[in-house]
Design an enzyme around this catalytic site. Structure first.
Site, PDB file in Angstrom:
ATOM      1  N   GLU A  45     138.546  54.776  -5.836  1.00 48.16           N
ATOM      2  CA  GLU A  45     137.386  53.890  -5.861  1.00 48.16           C
ATOM      3  C   GLU A  45     136.404  54.427  -6.900  1.00 48.16           C
ATOM      4  OE1 GLU A  45     135.857  53.547  -1.896  1.00 48.16           O
ATOM      5  OE2 GLU A  45     137.855  53.134  -1.109  1.00 48.16           O
ATOM      6  N   ASP A  56     124.284  54.617   0.652  1.00 49.36           N
ATOM      7  CA  ASP A  56     124.755  55.932   0.236  1.00 49.36           C
ATOM      8  C   ASP A  56     123.811  57.039   0.674  1.00 49.36           C
ATOM      9  OD1 ASP A  56     127.009  54.907  -1.100  1.00 49.36           O
ATOM     10  OD2 ASP A  56     125.762  54.311  -2.777  1.00 49.36           O
TER      11      ASP A  56
END
Length: 254
Positions: A45, A56
């Site tokens: 990814e 995140d």
């Protein structure tokens, strides 16, 4: 057949690695991808850095900030990846927020992905309903798999809807926290893994968030097709550079 679907058919537990494009240095992207494949990673990814990465944790946020400072852009990433299929054969997925894709133009972005040989996209802030209404046709036109995310809070009804929409795998977020914030899986997460497993979905699942060791990889892979590692890998290359990636992957899948 899309490379992701071919990989999902293999009789093995899959290890997918996430890293931020343009980190640690702007031109490390291709070297990292090639080294990950050489060291037995099943899927990669590639994180498209964004200035406001809501899902995140601090490790990936810092890598995104640094990548942007290094000069990484959507156009730069596509330029770096233009010859990637001359050297790399495993599935490649771009993971990023929807804003940069909208700015680039969704049709143009998907067309460029197809040209380069990108197999799918993971867009955490693009709801499945919105995708179905406005973008599904475009993704399918360019042969791209859109990977949807579910969490422990996602209802069974919603999971069934997502499963029906999916033509690849479902990204199973292990907890409601941000990336990189866990050190292992407790009873609550194990119950969640089992609950999803018992639903017998048509789409395979791969678990992300909180995978950082052989133990957590095996815990996740017990109930699913495999696991995704992001923050732990970024921490490793932050501390050790990119010259010995095999030392990291061999600890996860000896």
């Amino acid at each position: 057949m899309n490379r992701i679907n071919k990989k999902l058919q293999e009789d093995k537990k899959l290890l997918s690695i996430y890293f931020t494009a343009g980190y640690p240095s702007l031109n490390d992207t291709v070297d990292i991808i090639e080294d990950l494949e050489k060291n037995g990673v099943d899927m990669i990814e590639i994180g498209l850095p964004f200035s406001d990465p809501l899902a995140d944790g601090p490790t990936i946020q810092k890598s995104s900030s640094q990548a942007l400072k290094n000069g990484m852009t959507t156009a730069k990433l596509f330029e770096q990846l233009k010859d990637i299929r001359k050297t790399v054969s495993i599935p490649l997925v771009i993971m990023g927020y929807f804003n940069p894709m909208l700015q680039y133009g969704v049709d143009a972005f998907c067309a460029r992905c197809q040209e380069i040989g990108i197999d799918g996209l993971i867009i955490p802030d693009l709801p499945a309903d919105e995708y179905k209404l406005h973008y599904k046709e475009t993704f399918e036109k360019y042969g791209l798999i859109n990977v949807f995310l579910i969490t422990p809070q996602t209802s069974n009804e919603r999971i069934a809807f997502i499963d029906n929409m999916s033509n690849g795998f479902i990204y199973m977020v292990s907890s409601a926290s941000v990336t990189g914030s866990q050190s292992g899986f407790g009873d609550e997460q194990t119950k969640y893994f089992k609950r999803i497993s018992d639903m017998h979905l048509k789409s395979p699942q791969i678990i992300g968030f909180g995978i950082n060791s052989e133990e957590t990889f095996n815990q996740a892979a017990k109930y699913t097709k495999g696991a995704i590692i992001g923050s732990a890998f970024i921490k490793y290359i932050t501390e050790n550079g990119i010259d010995n990636i095999g030392a990291f992957t061999s600890k996860i899948k000896p």
